[in-house]
Structures are given as structure tokens and as C-alpha cells.
Design a protein around this motif. Structure first.
Motif, PDB file in Angstrom:
ATOM      1  N   THR A 100      17.900  -1.761  21.308  1.00 48.08           N
ATOM      2  CA  THR A 100      18.444  -0.664  20.498  1.00 48.08           C
ATOM      3  C   THR A 100      17.692  -0.564  19.174  1.00 48.08           C
ATOM      4  N   ALA A 101      17.433  -1.716  18.559  1.00 46.51           N
ATOM      5  CA  ALA A 101      16.658  -1.718  17.318  1.00 46.51           C
ATOM      6  C   ALA A 101      15.248  -1.190  17.557  1.00 46.51           C
ATOM      7  N   ALA A 102      14.649  -1.570  18.691  1.00 44.93           N
ATOM      8  CA  ALA A 102      13.304  -1.082  19.015  1.00 44.93           C
ATOM      9  C   ALA A 102      13.300   0.435  19.170  1.00 44.93           C
ATOM     10  N   ALA A 103      14.321   0.969  19.850  1.00 46.41           N
ATOM     11  CA  ALA A 103      14.397   2.420  20.026  1.00 46.41           C
ATOM     12  C   ALA A 103      14.585   3.121  18.679  1.00 46.41           C
ATOM     13  N   TRP A 104      15.422   2.545  17.813  1.00 46.78           N
ATOM     14  CA  TRP A 104      15.636   3.155  16.490  1.00 46.78           C
ATOM     15  C   TRP A 104      14.332   3.167  15.696  1.00 46.78           C
ATOM     16  N   VAL A 105      13.600   2.057  15.731  1.00 47.03           N
ATOM     17  CA  VAL A 105      12.331   1.990  15.001  1.00 47.03           C
ATOM     18  C   VAL A 105      11.355   3.027  15.541  1.00 47.03           C
ATOM     19  N   ALA A 106      11.279   3.148  16.881  1.00 46.70           N
ATOM     20  CA  ALA A 106      10.335   4.089  17.481  1.00 46.70           C
ATOM     21  C   ALA A 106      10.656   5.535  17.107  1.00 46.70           C
ATOM     22  N   ILE A 107      11.942   5.861  16.950  1.00 46.63           N
ATOM     23  CA  ILE A 107      12.337   7.252  16.690  1.00 46.63           C
ATOM     24  C   ILE A 107      12.482   7.546  15.194  1.00 46.63           C
ATOM     25  N   TYR A 108      13.119   6.611  14.488  1.00 41.23           N
ATOM     26  CA  TYR A 108      13.469   6.879  13.087  1.00 41.23           C
ATOM     27  C   TYR A 108      12.726   5.996  12.076  1.00 41.23           C
ATOM     28  N   GLY A 109      11.885   5.095  12.539  1.00 41.36           N
ATOM     29  CA  GLY A 109      11.183   4.202  11.624  1.00 41.36           C
ATOM     30  C   GLY A 109      10.230   4.957  10.714  1.00 41.36           C
ATOM     31  N   PRO A 110       9.720   4.272   9.686  1.00 49.44           N
ATOM     32  CA  PRO A 110       8.808   4.937   8.741  1.00 49.44           C
ATOM     33  C   PRO A 110       7.600   5.538   9.446  1.00 49.44           C
ATOM     34  N   ALA A 111       7.256   6.754   9.064  1.00 51.06           N
ATOM     35  CA  ALA A 111       6.084   7.410   9.647  1.00 51.06           C
ATOM     36  C   ALA A 111       4.787   6.845   9.074  1.00 51.06           C
ATOM     37  N   ALA A 112       4.863   6.340   7.854  1.00 57.53           N
ATOM     38  CA  ALA A 112       3.674   5.763   7.218  1.00 57.53           C
ATOM     39  C   ALA A 112       3.354   4.413   7.854  1.00 57.53           C
ATOM     40  N   PRO A 113       2.113   3.929   7.724  1.00 56.41           N
ATOM     41  CA  PRO A 113       1.775   2.596   8.239  1.00 56.41           C
ATOM     42  C   PRO A 113       2.700   1.525   7.658  1.00 56.41           C
ATOM     43  N   ILE A 114       3.092   0.594   8.481  1.00 60.12           N
ATOM     44  CA  ILE A 114       3.988  -0.482   8.047  1.00 60.12           C
ATOM     45  C   ILE A 114       3.285  -1.825   8.254  1.00 60.12           C
ATOM     46  N   PRO A 115       3.594  -2.808   7.419  1.00 63.77           N
ATOM     47  CA  PRO A 115       2.946  -4.125   7.563  1.00 63.77           C
ATOM     48  C   PRO A 115       3.421  -4.836   8.830  1.00 63.77           C
ATOM     49  N   LEU A 116       2.480  -5.377   9.576  1.00 61.91           N
ATOM     50  CA  LEU A 116       2.797  -6.079  10.820  1.00 61.91           C
ATOM     51  C   LEU A 116       2.371  -7.536  10.797  1.00 61.91           C
ATOM     52  N   HIS A 117       1.555  -7.905   9.824  1.00 58.93           N
ATOM     53  CA  HIS A 117       1.126  -9.298   9.719  1.00 58.93           C
ATOM     54  C   HIS A 117       0.906  -9.628   8.256  1.00 58.93           C
ATOM     55  N   PHE A 118       1.238 -10.870   7.896  1.00 55.77           N
ATOM     56  CA  PHE A 118       1.111 -11.315   6.504  1.00 55.77           C
ATOM     57  C   PHE A 118       0.286 -12.584   6.462  1.00 55.77           C
ATOM     58  N   ASP A 119      -0.462 -12.754   5.362  1.00 55.07           N
ATOM     59  CA  ASP A 119      -1.201 -14.000   5.203  1.00 55.07           C
ATOM     60  C   ASP A 119      -0.281 -15.087   4.668  1.00 55.07           C
ATOM     61  N   ALA A 120      -0.827 -16.261   4.459  1.00 48.33           N
ATOM     62  CA  ALA A 120       0.001 -17.401   4.059  1.00 48.33           C
ATOM     63  C   ALA A 120       0.684 -17.204   2.715  1.00 48.33           C
ATOM     64  N   SER A 121       0.117 -16.348   1.863  1.00 47.82           N
ATOM     65  CA  SER A 121       0.725 -16.121   0.550  1.00 47.82           C
ATOM     66  C   SER A 121       1.763 -15.009   0.567  1.00 47.82           C
ATOM     67  N   GLY A 122       1.996 -14.393   1.745  1.00 52.12           N
ATOM     68  CA  GLY A 122       3.004 -13.362   1.856  1.00 52.12           C
ATOM     69  C   GLY A 122       2.500 -11.952   1.636  1.00 52.12           C
ATOM     70  N   GLN A 123       1.192 -11.757   1.571  1.00 53.10           N
ATOM     71  CA  GLN A 123       0.615 -10.426   1.396  1.00 53.10           C
ATOM     72  C   GLN A 123       0.263  -9.836   2.763  1.00 53.10           C
ATOM     73  N   ALA A 124       0.582  -8.568   2.928  1.00 56.60           N
ATOM     74  CA  ALA A 124       0.271  -7.909   4.198  1.00 56.60           C
ATOM     75  C   ALA A 124      -1.232  -7.822   4.390  1.00 56.60           C
ATOM     76  N   ASP A 125      -1.714  -8.244   5.572  1.00 59.45           N
ATOM     77  CA  ASP A 125      -3.149  -8.152   5.852  1.00 59.45           C
ATOM     78  C   ASP A 125      -3.449  -7.338   7.108  1.00 59.45           C
ATOM     79  N   ARG A 126      -2.412  -6.773   7.719  1.00 63.53           N
ATOM     80  CA  ARG A 126      -2.630  -5.832   8.826  1.00 63.53           C
ATOM     81  C   ARG A 126      -1.468  -4.864   8.898  1.00 63.53           C
ATOM     82  N   TYR A 127      -1.805  -3.584   9.093  1.00 60.51           N
ATOM     83  CA  TYR A 127      -0.798  -2.535   9.187  1.00 60.51           C
ATOM     84  C   TYR A 127      -0.874  -1.867  10.564  1.00 60.51           C
ATOM     85  N   GLY A 128       0.227  -1.262  10.938  1.00 67.33           N
ATOM     86  CA  GLY A 128       0.277  -0.507  12.186  1.00 67.33           C
ATOM     87  C   GLY A 128       1.334   0.562  12.084  1.00 67.33           C
ATOM     88  N   ASP A 129       1.615   1.231  13.199  1.00 67.96           N
ATOM     89  CA  ASP A 129       2.636   2.276  13.162  1.00 67.96           C
ATOM     90  C   ASP A 129       3.958   1.748  13.722  1.00 67.96           C
TER      91      ASP A 129
END
Length: 224
Positions: A20-49
Motif C-alpha cells: 500500500t505504501a509502495a502504491a501511494w509513493v508511485a501515485i502521490y510521491g514527490p515528482a521531483a528526484p528523491i534521494p535513494l542512497h546516502f553516504d556514510a556521513s548521511g549526505q545523499a549521493d544518488r537520486y531517483g524517481d
């Protein structure tokens, strides 16, 4: 036909909530790129949709069902009540870990801090510590299975080696998790997360050695 147990039902509910959460994200999640991976210091180093995040959550839902179902079927087939009980504990443990992982993945990518490109510095450490604490509390009572525990060749050839190595791993993980949770709000990152990870690696190596040591001394061990 095997009847559904409480653990089977819980696995289905948790997977349905994740889907259900996956469906909500796919339909209503942010349209802009969102962070999908973070480095060891907590900074986003990869974005996706949002669809990539939704697919990851759906994959966790499917994995949760698969592991819970296979562990549950092993428990149903076990003739020994003690082994059956141990496998049921493993089933519950897998459900908790998968559910917590899905919640953490969603929070890491969609929390207000994450959307700015930075996660809470102690979030990853606290999550890992929580998983260690929960797993450690149960691991020593989980019966032999192919999914959860100290799964060495020696542990599969000696029930005594399985029990002792998993009890050791459970104690070490529990105390690492407890200390990690206490320290996570205050520890400098990524130092705290690195220290906890090193502790996990040491605990794993120690538990593997214990499985070999006990197997070697067990007069009832199975040969290779």
C-alpha cells in the motif's frame, strides 16, 4: 492443506501495508528526484524517481512474504515441537526485520530532512542498532533454517554447534544494539556507524569460529 498461523497472517498484513505504501509513493510521491542512497556521513549521493522507490518497497513486500512462507512451511513440516517453535521465532523475526527495513527505506527517502539531501545523522546507526537488538533477543532460540542465524557448514552438521553459535551471536548482537541505540543520538557520524559496523563484523567472525569449535568437539557431529 496447512492452516494459516498468526505469523502467516502477520506476514500477509505487513506485506500488504508495504505494498500500500509502495502504491501511494508511485501515485502521490514527490515528482521531483528523491534521494535513494546516502553516504556514510548521511549526505545523499544518488537520486531517483518515486517509481524506483515504489519498486524497492514492493520488492521488500515480496521478499517478506517469500521468507515468511518458506520458514512457516519448514515449521509445519518439523516433527520436533522444539524445532517447530524455533522456526516460528525465526518467522516472526524475519517479519519484524522486513517491516522495519521498509519503514526505514521510506523514511530515509521521504522525510523532510531527506528531501533536502541530508538524512538525520544518527538515523542509520539507530536503525542498525534496533535491528541488532531485536535480532539478538530472538536469535539464540531460532532453530536451524536456511534464512536466519549463523548458517555455517559446521552449524548444519551439529545441532549443538548451531545452538551455541547462535546463542553467542544473539548475545553479542543484543548488547551491540542496546549500546548503539543509547549512543546514536550523541555519536559523531559516520564514526558511530562505522564503529557499530565493525562490532557486527567482529561478532559475526566470533560466532562463525564458535560454530567450528563446537562442531569439532561434538561427539554427535555429522561428518562432511
Amino acid at each position: 492443506m496447512n492452516r494459516l498461523t498468526l505469523a502467516d497472517t502477520a506476514a500477509g498484513i505487513v506485506s500488504l501495508l508495504i505494498l500500500t505504501a509502495a502504491a501511494w509513493v508511485a501515485i502521490y510521491g514527490p515528482a521531483a528526484p528523491i534521494p535513494l542512497h546516502f553516504d556514510a556521513s548521511g549526505q545523499a549521493d544518488r537520486y531517483g524517481d518515486r517509481h524506483e522507490l515504489a519498486a524497492a518497497l514492493a520488492g521488500l513486500a515480496g521478499l517478506n512474504l517469500l521468507v515468511a512462507w518458506m520458514t512457516g512451511r519448514q515449521a509445519d513440516a518439523a516433527a520436533d515441537p522444539i524445532r517447530q517453535k524455533g522456526l516460528r521465532r525465526g518467522q516472526w523475526l524475519s517479519i519484524i526485520i522486513m517491516g522495519a527495513t521498509a519503514a526505514f527505506v521510506a523514511w530515509s527517502s521521504l522525510s523532510p530532512a531527506a528531501l533536502t539531501g541530508a538524512a538525520h545523522p544518527g538515523g542509520a546507526m539507530a536503525f542498525l542498532a534496533f535491528i541488532l537488538l531485536v535480532a539478538g533477543a530472538v536469535l539464540g532460540r531460532v532453530g536451524p533454517n536456511p534464512f536466519i542465524g549463523v548458517k555455517t557448514p559446521w552449524a548444519y552438521k551439529s545441532r549443538l554447534a548451531w545452538d551455541r553459535s547462535n546463542r553467542l551471536a544473539g548475545r553479542l548482537m543484543f548488547w551491540l544494539g542496546a549500546l548503539g541505540l543509547i549512543a546514536s543520538p550523541f555519536a559523531a557520524q559516520p564514526t558511530g556507524l562505522i564503529a557499530l559496523t565493525i562490532g557486527v563484523l567482529i561478532a559475526a567472525a566470533w560466532s562463525v569460529f564458535e560454530s567450528w569449535r563446537v562442531w569439532r568437539a561434538d561427539p554427535e557431529r555429522q561428518p562432511f
